[in-house]
Structure formats: C-alpha cells, structure tokens
Design an enzyme around this catalytic site. Sequence first.
Site, PDB file in Angstrom:
ATOM      1  N   ILE A   1       0.847  -1.205   0.000  1.00 56.90           N
ATOM      2  CA  ILE A   1       0.000   0.000   0.000  1.00 56.90           C
ATOM      3  C   ILE A   1       0.875   1.245   0.000  1.00 56.90           C
ATOM      4  O   ILE A   1       0.588   2.228  -0.687  1.00 56.90           O
ATOM      5  CB  ILE A   1      -0.934  -0.025   1.233  1.00 56.90           C
ATOM      6  CG1 ILE A   1      -1.937  -1.183   1.123  1.00 56.90           C
ATOM      7  CG2 ILE A   1      -1.668   1.307   1.383  1.00 56.90           C
ATOM      8  CD1 ILE A   1      -2.776  -1.413   2.386  1.00 56.90           C
TER       9      ILE A   1
ATOM     10  N   ALA B   1       3.593   2.333   7.767  1.00 56.19           N
ATOM     11  CA  ALA B   1       4.345   1.130   8.148  1.00 56.19           C
ATOM     12  C   ALA B   1       3.564   0.332   9.181  1.00 56.19           C
ATOM     13  O   ALA B   1       3.037   0.892  10.143  1.00 56.19           O
ATOM     14  CB  ALA B   1       5.707   1.522   8.725  1.00 56.19           C
ATOM     15  N   GLY B   2       3.494  -0.962   8.980  1.00 59.26           N
ATOM     16  CA  GLY B   2       2.770  -1.789   9.940  1.00 59.26           C
ATOM     17  C   GLY B   2       3.163  -3.236   9.793  1.00 59.26           C
ATOM     18  O   GLY B   2       3.635  -3.672   8.741  1.00 59.26           O
TER      19      GLY B   2
ATOM     20  N   ASP C   1       0.261 -12.368  14.474  1.00 60.70           N
ATOM     21  CA  ASP C   1      -1.041 -12.892  14.885  1.00 60.70           C
ATOM     22  C   ASP C   1      -0.944 -14.124  15.792  1.00 60.70           C
ATOM     23  O   ASP C   1       0.010 -14.889  15.715  1.00 60.70           O
ATOM     24  CB  ASP C   1      -1.861 -13.284  13.643  1.00 60.70           C
ATOM     25  CG  ASP C   1      -2.221 -12.095  12.766  1.00 60.70           C
ATOM     26  OD1 ASP C   1      -1.982 -10.942  13.188  1.00 60.70           O
ATOM     27  OD2 ASP C   1      -2.761 -12.311  11.672  1.00 60.70           O
TER      28      ASP C   1
ATOM     29  N   GLN D   1     -10.664  -8.533  15.414  1.00 63.21           N
ATOM     30  CA  GLN D   1     -10.446  -9.727  14.586  1.00 63.21           C
ATOM     31  C   GLN D   1      -9.876 -10.835  15.449  1.00 63.21           C
ATOM     32  O   GLN D   1      -8.950 -10.592  16.244  1.00 63.21           O
ATOM     33  CB  GLN D   1      -9.497  -9.399  13.422  1.00 63.21           C
ATOM     34  CG  GLN D   1      -9.151 -10.561  12.511  1.00 63.21           C
ATOM     35  CD  GLN D   1     -10.385 -11.159  11.823  1.00 63.21           C
ATOM     36  OE1 GLN D   1     -11.089 -11.983  12.408  1.00 63.21           O
ATOM     37  NE2 GLN D   1     -10.656 -10.736  10.601  1.00 63.21           N
TER      38      GLN D   1
ATOM     39  N   GLY E   1      -7.685 -13.545  16.887  1.00 58.83           N
ATOM     40  CA  GLY E   1      -6.242 -13.803  16.760  1.00 58.83           C
ATOM     41  C   GLY E   1      -5.409 -12.549  16.566  1.00 58.83           C
ATOM     42  O   GLY E   1      -4.231 -12.637  16.212  1.00 58.83           O
ATOM     43  N   GLN E   2      -6.018 -11.400  16.806  1.00 59.60           N
ATOM     44  CA  GLN E   2      -5.274 -10.150  16.555  1.00 59.60           C
ATOM     45  C   GLN E   2      -5.466  -9.131  17.682  1.00 59.60           C
ATOM     46  O   GLN E   2      -5.648  -7.948  17.402  1.00 59.60           O
ATOM     47  CB  GLN E   2      -5.736  -9.507  15.240  1.00 59.60           C
ATOM     48  CG  GLN E   2      -5.183 -10.180  14.000  1.00 59.60           C
ATOM     49  CD  GLN E   2      -5.314  -9.314  12.761  1.00 59.60           C
ATOM     50  OE1 GLN E   2      -6.297  -8.584  12.609  1.00 59.60           O
ATOM     51  NE2 GLN E   2      -4.338  -9.392  11.862  1.00 59.60           N
TER      52      GLN E   2
ATOM     53  N   TYR F   1      -2.780  -6.402  17.133  1.00 67.50           N
ATOM     54  CA  TYR F   1      -2.972  -5.571  15.923  1.00 67.50           C
ATOM     55  C   TYR F   1      -4.247  -4.730  16.040  1.00 67.50           C
ATOM     56  O   TYR F   1      -4.245  -3.532  15.731  1.00 67.50           O
ATOM     57  CB  TYR F   1      -3.040  -6.501  14.715  1.00 67.50           C
ATOM     58  CG  TYR F   1      -3.122  -5.832  13.364  1.00 67.50           C
ATOM     59  CD1 TYR F   1      -1.977  -5.370  12.713  1.00 67.50           C
ATOM     60  CD2 TYR F   1      -4.350  -5.687  12.710  1.00 67.50           C
ATOM     61  CE1 TYR F   1      -2.045  -4.785  11.455  1.00 67.50           C
ATOM     62  CE2 TYR F   1      -4.429  -5.099  11.457  1.00 67.50           C
ATOM     63  CZ  TYR F   1      -3.277  -4.648  10.825  1.00 67.50           C
ATOM     64  OH  TYR F   1      -3.366  -4.066   9.581  1.00 67.50           O
TER      65      TYR F   1
ATOM     66  N   PRO G   1      -8.298   0.727   5.905  1.00 68.39           N
ATOM     67  CA  PRO G   1      -8.490  -0.170   4.756  1.00 68.39           C
ATOM     68  C   PRO G   1      -9.145  -1.477   5.189  1.00 68.39           C
ATOM     69  O   PRO G   1      -8.931  -1.947   6.315  1.00 68.39           O
ATOM     70  CB  PRO G   1      -7.058  -0.450   4.273  1.00 68.39           C
ATOM     71  CG  PRO G   1      -6.170   0.520   4.979  1.00 68.39           C
ATOM     72  CD  PRO G   1      -6.881   0.871   6.257  1.00 68.39           C
TER      73      PRO G   1
HETATM   74  P1  NDP Z   1       3.306  -4.870   3.676  1.00 73.47           P
HETATM   75  O1  NDP Z   1       3.652  -5.936   4.660  1.00 73.47           O
HETATM   76  O2  NDP Z   1       3.092  -5.264   2.254  1.00 73.47           O
HETATM   77  O3  NDP Z   1       4.421  -3.710   3.721  1.00 73.47           O
HETATM   78  C1  NDP Z   1       4.771  -3.170   4.959  1.00 73.47           C
HETATM   79  C2  NDP Z   1       5.694  -1.998   4.781  1.00 73.47           C
HETATM   80  O4  NDP Z   1       5.980  -1.460   6.074  1.00 73.47           O
HETATM   81  C3  NDP Z   1       7.030  -2.379   4.155  1.00 73.47           C
HETATM   82  O5  NDP Z   1       7.476  -1.315   3.339  1.00 73.47           O
HETATM   83  C4  NDP Z   1       7.956  -2.515   5.371  1.00 73.47           C
HETATM   84  O6  NDP Z   1       9.337  -2.253   5.078  1.00 73.47           O
HETATM   85  C5  NDP Z   1       7.386  -1.423   6.256  1.00 73.47           C
HETATM   86  N1  NDP Z   1       7.720  -1.621   7.666  1.00 73.47           N
HETATM   87  C6  NDP Z   1       7.413  -2.663   8.463  1.00 73.47           C
HETATM   88  N2  NDP Z   1       7.916  -2.479   9.688  1.00 73.47           N
HETATM   89  C7  NDP Z   1       8.573  -1.282   9.664  1.00 73.47           C
HETATM   90  C8  NDP Z   1       9.337  -0.567  10.601  1.00 73.47           C
HETATM   91  N3  NDP Z   1       9.527  -1.004  11.839  1.00 73.47           N
HETATM   92  N4  NDP Z   1       9.875   0.623  10.211  1.00 73.47           N
HETATM   93  C9  NDP Z   1       9.711   1.103   8.961  1.00 73.47           C
HETATM   94  N5  NDP Z   1       8.992   0.445   8.014  1.00 73.47           N
HETATM   95  C10 NDP Z   1       8.444  -0.732   8.368  1.00 73.47           C
HETATM   96  O7  NDP Z   1       2.041  -4.135   4.271  1.00 73.47           O
HETATM   97  P2  NDP Z   1       0.738  -3.563   3.519  1.00 73.47           P
HETATM   98  O8  NDP Z   1       1.139  -2.735   2.376  1.00 73.47           O
HETATM   99  O9  NDP Z   1      -0.216  -4.661   3.342  1.00 73.47           O
HETATM  100  O10 NDP Z   1       0.141  -2.649   4.688  1.00 73.47           O
HETATM  101  C11 NDP Z   1       0.447  -1.281   4.826  1.00 73.47           C
HETATM  102  C12 NDP Z   1      -0.327  -0.721   6.005  1.00 73.47           C
HETATM  103  O11 NDP Z   1      -1.716  -0.925   5.783  1.00 73.47           O
HETATM  104  C13 NDP Z   1      -0.001  -1.392   7.333  1.00 73.47           C
HETATM  105  O12 NDP Z   1      -0.042  -0.440   8.362  1.00 73.47           O
HETATM  106  C14 NDP Z   1      -1.133  -2.380   7.500  1.00 73.47           C
HETATM  107  O13 NDP Z   1      -1.352  -2.691   8.850  1.00 73.47           O
HETATM  108  C15 NDP Z   1      -2.274  -1.607   6.889  1.00 73.47           C
HETATM  109  N6  NDP Z   1      -3.390  -2.419   6.438  1.00 73.47           N
HETATM  110  C16 NDP Z   1      -3.183  -3.373   5.484  1.00 73.47           C
HETATM  111  C17 NDP Z   1      -4.249  -4.135   5.056  1.00 73.47           C
HETATM  112  C18 NDP Z   1      -4.108  -5.162   4.001  1.00 73.47           C
HETATM  113  O14 NDP Z   1      -5.099  -5.847   3.737  1.00 73.47           O
HETATM  114  N7  NDP Z   1      -2.982  -5.304   3.340  1.00 73.47           N
HETATM  115  C19 NDP Z   1      -5.581  -3.969   5.636  1.00 73.47           C
HETATM  116  C20 NDP Z   1      -5.677  -2.924   6.624  1.00 73.47           C
HETATM  117  C21 NDP Z   1      -4.602  -2.191   7.007  1.00 73.47           C
HETATM  118  P3  NDP Z   1      10.287  -3.381   4.394  1.00 73.47           P
HETATM  119  O15 NDP Z   1       9.860  -3.432   2.944  1.00 73.47           O
HETATM  120  O16 NDP Z   1      11.670  -2.878   4.570  1.00 73.47           O
HETATM  121  O17 NDP Z   1      10.004  -4.656   5.108  1.00 73.47           O
END
Ligand code: NDP
Length: 240
Positions: free
Chosen positions: A14, A83-84, A88, A141, A143-144, A147, A177
Amino acid sequence: MSRVAIVTGGTRGIGEAISLALKELGYTVAANYAGNEEKAKAFTDKTGIASFKWDVGDHQACLDGCAAVTEALGPIDVVVNNAGITRDGVLARMSFDDWNEVMRINLGGCFNMAKATFGGMRERGWGRIVNIGSINGQAGQYGQVNYAAAKSGIHGFTKALAQEGAKYGVTVNAIAPGYIDTDMVAAVPAPVLEKIVAKIPVGRLGQAHEIARGVAFLCCEEGGFVTGSTLSINGGQHMY
Ligand code: NDP
C-alpha cells in the site's frame, strides 16, 4: 519548491502506491522502509523516489531519519504513517514480545513520526498527517488482539492530534483499509482468505491504489477542511 512528503513503509504494498500517488500530486516524496533493501532499491530505481531506511518503532531513529530527509529534500509537510506489521495468534499463544512489537511499530511509529514533524508543520502553518488504521481496528479480529488494539489506538490518536493541529492548518486523518491485495494479505492461508473474500460485499480484495487515492485526497490542498476523520475503504465489509 514543492512540498515534501514522507511515507513510512513506502517502498512496497500500500505504501508504494501511496508514494506514487503523492508524487503524482506534485509532492517531493521520501519513502521510508525497515530493511528490505532489494525492494527499496527496485522501487527507487523504478520511480526515482528516494528511499530512507529506519525503524519507525525507534523514537531516536525517527528523529534522525526525518532530519536526514529534511536535509536532503527540505522541510516535511506531509507524513503518511503506513508502516505496519502483524504478529497474529490467539491470546493464549501470543507472547508479550508479539504484543509489544506490534504496539511499538504500528502505534508507537505514529507517535514517533508526529514528534519529529508536527512542530515544524505547526510553525509553517500547513501540514497533513494520514495514519493508516485498519478495518480490524474498527471491528476487531480473532487472533489479533495486538494488531486490533494498535490500529484502534491509531483512530484515537488521530482524533486527539487533529484537535491540536486544527488552528495551525495541520490536518490529521486516518484511513481504515479493508483487505487489500499485498504481501501482508498473501501471508493469510488460502482457505481463510477465501472465507474473508466471501464476506466482502464487492466480492474481491481491494487494490493498493484504491487506498492511495484516499490518501491523496486527504493530503491535497483542497483537503484542508477534513480533519479528525476516518475514511473507511473496505468494499462495504464494515459500515462504520
Ligand atoms: P506490507 O507488509 O506489504 O508492507 C509493509 C511496509 O511497512 C514495508 O514497506 C515494510 O518495510 C514497512 N515496515 C514494516 N515495519 C517497519 C518498521 N519497523 N519501520 C519502517 N517500516 C516498516 O504491508 P501492507 O502494504 O499490506 O500494509 C500497509 C499498512 O496498511 C499497514 O499499516 C497495515 O497494517 C495496513 N493495512 C493493510 C491491510 C491489508 O489488507 N494489506 C488492511 C488494513 C490495514 P520493508 O519493505 O523494509 O520490510
């Protein structure tokens, strides 16, 4: 000079779509990432957007990282806390580390990035902060607990900080999202994912660019009257 935007976790999933959408809006974008060098390099080579590595859960690293972005690109006007991570497990099997790490990165990251940038935005009289929450922070959710608590906390954080920024031209909003087709969701076992998709009224997963469009709206010049709100983009799965 164009405004500078930081997207945390902005090199894939995202976040990558958000980085591109903000670049399209005319912002100079810095994409932060945690450690996946390969993805970050491929992203920067493809888009020309600079990438910066630091851990958003580390307070000092955020202060130093934002200082480095300011030095390289200019004062930061837009922050997207995207970032997230997930760790779980049902409560009985969830370790304290799993709890702590998710809180530290998903919720602590928002605080750390705001501490590094909010003061400057207020002084300059313009700013946009968008925090990426989740449908699972709204609805819970299985198991979360970690989160869901962190993402739910993001919604409270957003409403509180919005009140501090409002009269200084700094808006603070969240996006919640639903299930989006990224690596994070690819990690969900196929039979579980099938059950999830069956519950989404539009009948499919969302796409990263559909979240990015919402972020771009909240970050644009005309978004100045929207603050303290949560935009749910979830295919009708949770009408909140
Ligand atoms: P991804 O797992 O595909 O990507 C996560 C991104 O966050 C990566 O760029 C990763 O970096 C970065 N990241 C993780 N930990 C850290 C940290 N400690 N410091 C800096 N960067 C960090 O996640 P999504 O794209 O799926 O999700 C993006 C956001 O949207 C998150 O907050 C997620 O919780 C939220 N979200 C996602 C949903 C989904 O269905 N996908 C639904 C609802 C919310 P690196 O590439 O270096 O690992």
